[in-house]
Scaffold this motif. Structure first.
Motif, PDB file in Angstrom:
ATOM      1  N   GLN A 113       0.834  -1.206   0.000  1.00 17.35           N
ATOM      2  CA  GLN A 113       0.000   0.000   0.000  1.00 17.35           C
ATOM      3  C   GLN A 113       0.868   1.254   0.000  1.00 17.35           C
ATOM      4  OE1 GLN A 113      -2.468  -0.172   3.466  1.00 17.35           O
ATOM      5  NE2 GLN A 113      -3.177  -2.267   3.062  1.00 17.35           N
ATOM      6  N   PHE A 114       1.884   1.244   0.856  1.00 19.64           N
ATOM      7  CA  PHE A 114       2.767   2.402   0.960  1.00 19.64           C
ATOM      8  C   PHE A 114       3.574   2.590  -0.323  1.00 19.64           C
ATOM      9  CE2 PHE A 114       6.950   4.195   2.063  1.00 19.64           C
ATOM     10  CZ  PHE A 114       6.557   5.415   2.611  1.00 19.64           C
ATOM     11  N   LEU A 115       4.135   1.504  -0.850  1.00 16.63           N
ATOM     12  CA  LEU A 115       4.967   1.594  -2.046  1.00 16.63           C
ATOM     13  C   LEU A 115       4.138   1.981  -3.272  1.00 16.63           C
ATOM     14  CD1 LEU A 115       7.262  -1.512  -1.474  1.00 16.63           C
ATOM     15  CD2 LEU A 115       7.783   0.896  -1.039  1.00 16.63           C
ATOM     16  N   ASP A 116       2.893   1.510  -3.342  1.00 15.44           N
ATOM     17  CA  ASP A 116       2.030   1.905  -4.452  1.00 15.44           C
ATOM     18  C   ASP A 116       1.631   3.376  -4.353  1.00 15.44           C
ATOM     19  OD1 ASP A 116       2.165  -0.617  -5.509  1.00 15.44           O
ATOM     20  OD2 ASP A 116       0.182  -1.256  -4.810  1.00 15.44           O
ATOM     21  N   ARG A 117       1.460   3.835  -3.123  1.00 14.06           N
ATOM     22  CA  ARG A 117       1.079   5.235  -2.924  1.00 14.06           C
ATOM     23  C   ARG A 117       2.228   6.177  -3.291  1.00 14.06           C
ATOM     24  NH1 ARG A 117      -1.113   6.943   2.940  1.00 14.06           N
ATOM     25  NH2 ARG A 117      -2.482   5.163   2.475  1.00 14.06           N
ATOM     26  N   TYR A 118       3.469   5.731  -3.014  1.00 16.12           N
ATOM     27  CA  TYR A 118       4.647   6.557  -3.267  1.00 16.12           C
ATOM     28  C   TYR A 118       5.626   5.776  -4.148  1.00 16.12           C
ATOM     29  CZ  TYR A 118       2.590   8.981   0.717  1.00 16.12           C
ATOM     30  OH  TYR A 118       1.724   9.626   1.558  1.00 16.12           O
ATOM     31  N   PRO A 119       5.379   5.744  -5.441  1.00 14.96           N
ATOM     32  CA  PRO A 119       6.174   4.908  -6.346  1.00 14.96           C
ATOM     33  C   PRO A 119       7.629   5.346  -6.492  1.00 14.96           C
ATOM     34  CG  PRO A 119       4.649   6.288  -7.587  1.00 14.96           C
ATOM     35  CD  PRO A 119       4.278   6.436  -6.152  1.00 14.96           C
ATOM     36  N   ASP A 120       7.988   6.571  -6.064  1.00 17.24           N
ATOM     37  CA  ASP A 120       9.366   7.037  -6.184  1.00 17.24           C
ATOM     38  C   ASP A 120      10.195   6.754  -4.935  1.00 17.24           C
ATOM     39  OD1 ASP A 120       8.978   8.049  -8.763  1.00 17.24           O
ATOM     40  OD2 ASP A 120       8.168   9.926  -7.976  1.00 17.24           O
TER      41      ASP A 120
END
Length: 301
Positions: A113-120
């Motif tokens: 969820q976190f990585l998808d929200r902040y892809p950079d």
């Protein structure tokens, strides 16, 4: 020498504890990074790093300078991220340390969820339950359970708390029966959980009105690893008492049975800790907010 570039190289060397690794991560020749740090030392007139054949370590002046460099670079990143062209998105590497059980059972199952929200964002998770030197080890923040110790160098932000659950495998209950009161526990055997600092088995603590009651437990098998501890309980080797969110899935599946549900235990705070003198980057702030949201939604009590 571009001082800002030199500061970035110095910070990177500290965080990976290696000139070669810093150079590799920044796609630069090692000689460029080495020269930049030496020129930085010459410019400010102090030695920042102690170099030996085996390791690097910050000098006292280096520790102070590193903290200022991190804060300045983080502030610059935050300013740049605030402009519309950057969409205000957190970016870059995030280094977080947490206990193995918290990572395995709570964070990793939801971190997409976190990585998808902040892809950079590129995230590195290290696991331990020992004290961590955030500056020397290049860690942005740590997650720990328990009452944080007073510290002049760390800020502790409580993000949640959890309760305890007593449970046992059906095979244990079939053999030894079900404890119904705290007094019944003296006739039962537990799996012992060894405390890291003392090596002694943890007593079980329950609320009794306005006071707490500590119950020492007999055990034939002990462990200092949470996963091993829970697995021993699943095998019917004794009663276990651990964080409720760790055993709730096993209770729901029927592999464990909750016991003494009428008795509560003091709740344990969960905190994120980060250096006192470090300005929080947008990336670290986003992670702290996310983990707080995650724990609020899950309500591990």
């Amino acid at each position: 020498m571009d001082r800002l570039d030199a500061m970035r190289m110095f910070v990177r060397v500290v965080e990976v504890n290696s000139f070669n690794k810093a150079a590799e991560g920044m796609s630069l020749p090692p000689s460029t990074v080495t020269r930049a740090v030496k020129e930085l030392e010459a410019h400010i007139g102090v030695r920042l790093l102690q170099r030996t054949t085996r390791r690097l370590s910050l000098t006292p002046d280096g520790t102070i300078y590193y903290g200022h460099c991190r804060r300045l670079l983080d502030e610059l990143d935050e300013v740049e991220a605030s402009f519309p062209g950057n969409s205000g998105q957190p970016r870059g590497k995030l280094r977080v340390d947490m206990t193995p059980s918290f990572a395995r059972n709570f964070v990793i199952p939801s971190v997409r969820q976190f990585l998808d929200r902040y892809p950079d964002v590129q995230m590195a998770v290290t696991v331990s339950d020992r004290p961590v030197d955030l500056v020397q080890e290049g860690i942005d923040c740590v997650i720990r359970a328990g009452q944080p110790e007073d510290s002049t160098s760390l800020v502790a932000r409580q993000i949640a708390s959890f309760g305890w659950m007593v449970a046992a495998a059906p095979s244990y209950i079939e053999q030894y029966g079900t404890p119904k009161t705290l007094e019944d526990l003296q006739h039962h055997v537990s799996v012992g959980y060894l405390l890291g600092r003392t090596g002694r088995a943890m007593d079980w603590v329950f609320n009794d009105g306005n006071t707490t009651v500590s119950v020492p437990m007999k055990s034939r098998l002990s462990s200092n690893d949470t996963s091993t501890y829970v697995q021993a309980g699943l095998q019917g080797l004794g009663l276990i008492c651990t964080a409720a969110y760790l055993v709730r899935p096993h209770v729901q599946s029927g592999a464990l049975v909750q016991l003494l549900a009428d008795y509560s235990s003091p709740r344990v705070p969960v905190s994120v800790m980060y250096p006192q003198n470090r300005h929080l980057s947008p990336t670290v702030r986003a992670f702290i907010d996310w983990i707080g949201e995650l724990m609020a939604e899950s309500s591990p009590n």
